[in-house]
Design a protein around this motif. Structure first.
Motif, short mmCIF file in Angstrom:
data_model
loop_
_atom_site.label_atom_id
_atom_site.label_comp_id
_atom_site.label_asym_id
_atom_site.label_seq_id
_atom_site.Cartn_x
_atom_site.Cartn_y
_atom_site.Cartn_z
N GLN A 178 3.37 -3.08 12.39
CA GLN A 178 2.34 -3.76 11.63
C GLN A 178 1.99 -5.14 12.21
N GLU A 220 -5.34 -8.41 7.22
CA GLU A 220 -5.55 -7.58 6.03
C GLU A 220 -6.99 -7.13 5.90
N ALA A 267 -7.88 -4.59 8.79
CA ALA A 267 -7.27 -3.28 8.56
C ALA A 267 -7.94 -2.56 7.39
N LEU A 312 -4.38 0.03 0.68
CA LEU A 312 -3.66 -0.20 1.94
C LEU A 312 -2.20 -0.56 1.71
N ARG A 313 -1.93 -1.38 0.72
CA ARG A 313 -0.61 -1.97 0.54
C ARG A 313 0.51 -0.94 0.40
N ARG A 322 0.79 2.11 1.53
CA ARG A 322 0.87 3.15 2.56
C ARG A 322 2.17 3.02 3.35
N LYS A 374 0.24 2.46 8.36
CA LYS A 374 -0.20 1.09 8.63
C LYS A 374 -0.18 0.80 10.12
#
Length: 327
Positions: free
Chosen positions: A105, A123, A126, A266-267, A269, A274
């Motif tokens: 990440q 953030e 992405a 997203l958070r 996943r 990611k």
């Protein structure tokens, strides 16, 4: 190290800077000396008690940082060196002087971007790329409607969609923000949602057509209007719930348009997903930043000790681009 904690659900006043133990990087993780951290709507929702961190994630808020590599856990395969300037996408822990994060990440800072400004990128880049391109499969020549023109997501989404050759429509809540979206960010159509019915205005300004893709941060409040605003075979991608979680969906209208509604986050996943998104961002978005077609926008910076003021400013909605904490 210093880090921000949430004492109880509430307003900016519940944010406290405390001394805490520095993280130790685990298997496959790198340790980062944080230079700056970005504020996001998810941080506000966590502060209010509506969006707890995923299981195993730090209770410290913060989903993106920039900084320098300070150490390695076992099994890190990415070719990083101590002192490398990087950005990282996090599940939490960014409002701190150090953070440990899976190496998948983490990306090197794109060329031409200073280390503080770089915190405005991971953030939003992405989120926007994964939803507009990987999920909605936005194509050149299609019309995309982006809600929240002048926030971090909006400013990135408008620029990326333009770089991809899409026709960009967007919404904002004041005439000043509408002007900024068109003159400064390059939107083709900008609609003041406080004064206009955005589906009607969109069709009036787009030759009678709706949007092929809608990127929505509002949620339930806009659900029926978003479906109304879709073109045939349109794709509505919901990525935020600022306007609530439950709304009425007209399935008949959706069927008639052969349209789709997708919701993503997203958070939560897994790391592998990611990592794939971050690699795609590196390959597809970083070159657009390096050649100037996308500009990371920073509205204002605050020292860590002024985190309450930073959140108050964020909550006001006055910013154009990202709000950053300086560590």
């Amino acid at each position: 190290m210093k880090a921000v904690y949430i004492s109880e659900p509430g307003g900016p006043e519940v944010l406290e800077v405390r001394e805490t133990e520095a993280p130790v990087p685990g298997q496959g993780e790198v340790l980062i000396d944080v230079v700056a951290a970005g504020l996001n709507r998810a941080d506000v929702q966590q502060r209010r008690g509506f969006y707890p961190p995923p299981p195993g994630a730090s209770e410290i808020p913060g989903l993106e940082v920039s900084g320098r590599i300070a150490g390695f856990g076992p099994g890190v395969s990415k070719p990083f060196s101590l002192g490398d300037k990087v950005v990282a996408l996090l599940a939490g822990g960014g409002y701190a002087q150090q953070v440990a994060v899976p190496a998948e990440q983490v990306l090197r800072v794109p060329e031409g971007v200073d280390l503080v400004t770089a915190a405005a990128l991971p953030e939003v880049a992405a989120t926007v790329y994964s939803n507009l391109v990987m999920t909605a499969q936005l194509q050149p020549g299609e019309t995309v409607l982006i809600h929240g023109a002048t926030g971090g997501i909006g400013t990135m989404a408008i620029q990326l969609a333009k770089a991809l050759g899409a026709k960009v429509a967007t919404t904002a809540g004041t005439d000043e923000k509408v002007g900024t979206a068109k003159a400064f960010l390059g939107a083709d159509i900008a609609i003041n949602y406080a004064e206009e019915d955005f589906p009607v205005s969109l069709r009036e300004q787009n030759g009678g057509r709706g949007a092929d893709v809608i990127l929505d941060v509002v949620g339930a409040k806009y659900l029926s209007q978003n479906v109304d605003a879709l073109a045939d075979y349109g794709r509505l991608v919901v990525i935020g719930l600022q306007g609530g979680t439950k709304g009425e969906l007209d399935l008949g209208q959706l069927l008639k348009k052969r349209a789709a509604v997708v919701a993503t986050a997203l958070r939560p996943r897994p790391v592998q997903e990611k990592g794939a998104i971050m690699n795609a961002v590196r390959d597809a978005v970083w070159p657009l930043i390096t050649d100037g077609r996308i500009r990371p926008l920073v509205a204002k910076t605050f020292p860590l000790e002024q985190v309450q003021a930073a959140h108050s400013y964020f909550d006001s909605g006055d910013h154009v681009g990202k709000v950053l904490l300086l560590l």
